[in-house]
Design an enzyme around this catalytic site. Structure first.
Site, PDB file in Angstrom:
ATOM      1  N   ARG A  59       0.841  -1.196   0.000  1.00  0.00           N
ATOM      2  CA  ARG A  59       0.000   0.000   0.000  1.00  0.00           C
ATOM      3  C   ARG A  59       0.873   1.241   0.000  1.00  0.00           C
ATOM      4  NH1 ARG A  59      -2.204   2.927   4.605  1.00  0.00           N
ATOM      5  NH2 ARG A  59      -3.937   4.233   3.944  1.00  0.00           N
ATOM      6  N   HIS A 104      -3.312  11.172   0.811  1.00  0.00           N
ATOM      7  CA  HIS A 104      -2.842  10.771   2.131  1.00  0.00           C
ATOM      8  C   HIS A 104      -2.289  12.032   2.817  1.00  0.00           C
ATOM      9  CE1 HIS A 104      -1.201   7.293   4.709  1.00  0.00           C
ATOM     10  NE2 HIS A 104      -0.935   8.394   5.369  1.00  0.00           N
ATOM     11  N   ASN A 149      -7.101   8.675   2.631  1.00  0.00           N
ATOM     12  CA  ASN A 149      -6.610   8.054   3.848  1.00  0.00           C
ATOM     13  C   ASN A 149      -7.045   8.888   5.045  1.00  0.00           C
ATOM     14  OD1 ASN A 149      -4.761   6.295   5.513  1.00  0.00           O
ATOM     15  ND2 ASN A 149      -3.893   8.321   5.960  1.00  0.00           N
ATOM     16  N   GLU A 150      -7.764   8.272   5.973  1.00  0.00           N
ATOM     17  CA  GLU A 150      -8.109   8.905   7.253  1.00  0.00           C
ATOM     18  C   GLU A 150      -8.607  10.337   7.130  1.00  0.00           C
ATOM     19  OE1 GLU A 150      -4.729   8.545   9.872  1.00  0.00           O
ATOM     20  OE2 GLU A 150      -5.082   6.410  10.137  1.00  0.00           O
ATOM     21  N   ASN A 291      -7.771   1.672   9.599  1.00  0.00           N
ATOM     22  CA  ASN A 291      -6.466   1.901  10.220  1.00  0.00           C
ATOM     23  C   ASN A 291      -6.671   1.826  11.723  1.00  0.00           C
ATOM     24  OD1 ASN A 291      -5.498   2.364   7.675  1.00  0.00           O
ATOM     25  ND2 ASN A 291      -4.941   4.505   8.019  1.00  0.00           N
ATOM     26  N   TYR A 293      -4.901   1.235  15.570  1.00  0.00           N
ATOM     27  CA  TYR A 293      -3.687   1.156  16.385  1.00  0.00           C
ATOM     28  C   TYR A 293      -3.964   0.935  17.867  1.00  0.00           C
ATOM     29  CZ  TYR A 293      -0.989   3.064  12.451  1.00  0.00           C
ATOM     30  OH  TYR A 293      -0.385   3.249  11.243  1.00  0.00           O
ATOM     31  N   GLU A 367      -3.841  -0.266   8.006  1.00  0.00           N
ATOM     32  CA  GLU A 367      -2.684   0.100   8.837  1.00  0.00           C
ATOM     33  C   GLU A 367      -2.854  -0.492  10.220  1.00  0.00           C
ATOM     34  OE1 GLU A 367      -1.678   4.292   9.189  1.00  0.00           O
ATOM     35  OE2 GLU A 367      -1.978   4.597   7.041  1.00  0.00           O
ATOM     36  N   TRP A 414       1.805  -1.187   9.271  1.00  0.00           N
ATOM     37  CA  TRP A 414       2.435   0.131   9.181  1.00  0.00           C
ATOM     38  C   TRP A 414       3.688   0.064  10.023  1.00  0.00           C
ATOM     39  CZ3 TRP A 414       1.488   4.148   6.021  1.00  0.00           C
ATOM     40  CH2 TRP A 414       2.308   5.276   6.221  1.00  0.00           C
TER      41      TRP A 414
HETATM   42  O1  LIG Z   1      -3.043   7.735  12.792  1.00  0.00           O
HETATM   43  C1  LIG Z   1      -2.289   8.589  12.380  1.00  0.00           C
HETATM   44  C2  LIG Z   1      -1.933   9.791  13.155  1.00  0.00           C
HETATM   45  C3  LIG Z   1      -2.303   9.943  14.421  1.00  0.00           C
HETATM   46  C4  LIG Z   1      -2.053  11.127  15.218  1.00  0.00           C
HETATM   47  C5  LIG Z   1      -1.408  12.250  14.745  1.00  0.00           C
HETATM   48  C6  LIG Z   1      -1.194  13.349  15.550  1.00  0.00           C
HETATM   49  C7  LIG Z   1      -1.633  13.349  16.848  1.00  0.00           C
HETATM   50  O2  LIG Z   1      -1.424  14.457  17.641  1.00  0.00           O
HETATM   51  C8  LIG Z   1      -2.276  12.227  17.344  1.00  0.00           C
HETATM   52  C9  LIG Z   1      -2.488  11.135  16.520  1.00  0.00           C
HETATM   53  O3  LIG Z   1      -1.763   8.501  11.158  1.00  0.00           O
HETATM   54  C10 LIG Z   1      -1.792   7.293  10.435  1.00  0.00           C
HETATM   55  O4  LIG Z   1      -0.956   6.378  11.078  1.00  0.00           O
HETATM   56  C11 LIG Z   1       0.447   6.374  10.868  1.00  0.00           C
HETATM   57  C12 LIG Z   1       1.147   6.381  12.235  1.00  0.00           C
HETATM   58  O5  LIG Z   1       0.789   7.497  12.968  1.00  0.00           O
HETATM   59  C13 LIG Z   1       0.885   7.498   9.962  1.00  0.00           C
HETATM   60  O6  LIG Z   1       2.251   7.404   9.698  1.00  0.00           O
HETATM   61  C14 LIG Z   1       0.040   7.418   8.714  1.00  0.00           C
HETATM   62  O7  LIG Z   1       0.470   8.305   7.719  1.00  0.00           O
HETATM   63  C15 LIG Z   1      -1.395   7.706   9.038  1.00  0.00           C
HETATM   64  O8  LIG Z   1      -2.242   7.170   8.032  1.00  0.00           O
END
Ligand SMILES: O=C(/C=C/c1ccc(O)cc1)O[C@@H]1O[C@H](CO)[C@@H](O)[C@H](O)[C@H]1O
Length: 471
Positions: A59, A104, A149-150, A291, A293, A367, A414
């Site tokens: 991806r 993205h 994406n997101e 996605n 986490y 992800e 990811w």
């Molecule tokens: O999920 C996120 C970002 C979360 C976040 C950002 C800023 C904050 O302040 C809090 C959370 O991005 C996804 O998860 C990955 C790993 O992060 C990123 O590298 C990816 O590009 C993206 O699709």
């Protein structure tokens, strides 16, 4: 996040290039993606790495500004097309399916100046045009497309918290020069939803029959556990999901925003015309990308007020407060990412939720991964037992959802290599491969070897039990 070559071969300035160059205080280490992993020049080596893992799909996203440096009015950059042609050819040659994202978080900076970014309705035609150029150029070989994406996370960070370009927000959510954190995220999301619908409509009408691919969207999804077992907190957990997931998926599958959003946001939530509703419903996504986490606790803020400045107020418009702890005990093992914990059970919950609500639409986990602090020792970074345990746990819970009937078609870690992590710069590392940014050397971590063995069908469970006993 990986390409670099930010102004090479005719690429235009992106919103992130502009943002990181004019506002380096917005990035934890003050750095930018000018070079990143230099993937633009090293993609052959990276494809080799991807192939060596034994995965059958990769991806990645296309940089809009590399294809259309100034948007629709400036013309197509043929060198940009050529780069993705080479990348796709290298993947296909190795039997690796390209799974391509159109947006993205990045767009030509000129879209910001011309339309006010996603706040202006004019950007819909731009996105539709960009998507069309990509379908035409790559659709003979690319069979999996995602529009966005997101978009849910992007609009919050860009227009509620003001942390992503164009850095707009208002009190109490943050201090920005301008913006309105209560209204603008919903306007931006509205334009993204209609841009998505336009691109899906075009793909289905003009390309799907001949090219035979499918098109979907990727949403960032946490799982939310009620902080206490009160009815208020149980409802708050549902509301959080609604404001995160159903905000985008209900319009896409059923033609309008969730009822809770109408109720709480009233006039701040834009309205779809009846033509727009039918455009959305006639062009449902072929698949949903998840996605995922982490899981966090949520507390209700309707019955008892909360300090909405706390914890980034990410979920604040839903009138819920997210917290990683209950009675001083963390919900799971913390990771290098603030507010992200290792809670594998959440994977099964979120997949089941989406599977039930969206009627068995094919799902992809697009992800899932684990972050380390960049300043750990090389030894710790390479011997990433915690990442192996994380992936093992989440994959186990995913397989449990699959056994119970969830329609999951694929899974992507990811990520392959450490990369530029947006506002965190290079301070965190998500890669299965370590990258030395001085030399651009890629080194497999323990997790890369584990993942390859797992895919090759060795006995990962036993290995992880050994690792657990060691650690
Ligand atoms: O999920 C996120 C970002 C979360 C976040 C950002 C800023 C904050 O302040 C809090 C959370 O991005 C996804 O998860 C990955 C790993 O992060 C990123 O590298 C990816 O590009 C993206 O699709």
């Amino acid at each position: 996040q990986i390409e670099g070559a930010y102004l090479e071969d005719g690429k235009g300035l992106s919103n992130w290039d502009f943002f990181t160059h004019t506002n380096s205080r917005g990035i934890d280490d003050g750095r930018n993606g000018d070079v990143a992993d230099d993937h633009y020049h090293r993609y052959m080596e990276d494809v080799e790495i991807i192939h060596s893992l034994g995965v059958d799909s990769y991806r990645f996203s296309i940089s809009w500004a590399r294809i259309l440096p100034r948007g629709r009015l400036g013309g197509v950059n043929s060198a940009g097309i050529a780069f993705y042609d080479c990348l796709i050819a290298a993947l296909v040659k190795k039997g690796i399916e390209p799974f391509v994202t159109l947006h993205h978080f990045d767009l030509p900076h000129e879209m910001e100046t011309r339309y006010g970014g996603w706040l202006g309705a004019g950007i819909r035609e731009e996105f539709d045009y960009y998507a069309d150029v990509c379908f035409k150029a790559f659709g003979d070989r690319v069979k999996y497309w995602t529009t966005f994406n997101e978009p849910n996370l992007f609009t919050r960070l860009a227009y509620v918290l003001g942390k992503y370009p164009p850095a707009r927000c208002s009190a109490p959510f943050g201090t920005c020069e301008s913006g309105n954190s209560h209204r603008e995220p919903y306007v931006a999301a509205h334009n993204m939803l209609l841009s998505h619908a336009a691109a899906v409509h075009n793909y289905k009408k003009n390309y799907q029959a001949t090219q035979g691919g499918s098109i979907g969207i990727v949403i960032a999804m946490k799982w939310y556990e009620p902080l206490t077992n009160t009815t208020e907190d149980i409802l708050a957990a549902r509301r959080a999901l609604s404001f995160e997931v159903d905000w985008f998926l209900e319009p896409i599958f059923f033609g309008d925003y969730p009822r809770e959003m109408h109720k709480l946001l009233s006039s701040n939530l834009p309205k779809f015309t009846s033509e727009e509703k039918s455009l959305l419903q006639k062009n449902k996504a072929d698949f949903i990308g998840i996605n995922h986490y982490t899981t966090i606790y949520v507390k209700d803020c309707i019955s008892s007020p909360c300090d909405l400045k706390a914890y980034e107020a990410y979920e604040a418009n839903a009138l819920v407060l997210a917290t990683g702890e209950r009675d001083g005990v963390a919900i799971g093992r913390p990771t290098a990412f603030d507010g992200y914990y290792d809670v594998p059970e959440g994977m099964e919950q979120i997949v089941k939720y989406v599977n039930q609500r969206y009627k068995n639409t094919p799902l992809y986990v697009t992800e899932n991964g684990y972050s380390q602090h960049s300043n750990d020792t090389m030894d710790k970074l390479i011997n990433d037992v915690e990442r192996v345990n994380y992936l093992h746990g989440y994959l186990t819970c995913l397989s449990s959802a699959v056994r119970k009937g969830a329609n999951v078609r694929g899974y992507f870690v990811w990520s392959i290599i450490d990369n530029f992590e947006w506002t965190f710069g290079f301070t965190v590392r998500f890669g299965l491969y370590h990258v030395d940014y001085g030399t651009q050397k890629r080194t497999p971590k323990m997790s890369a070897k584990w993942y390859r063995d797992f895919l090759m069908g060795s006995r990962p469970t036993d290995q992880v039990q050994m690792l657990r006993a060691d650690s």
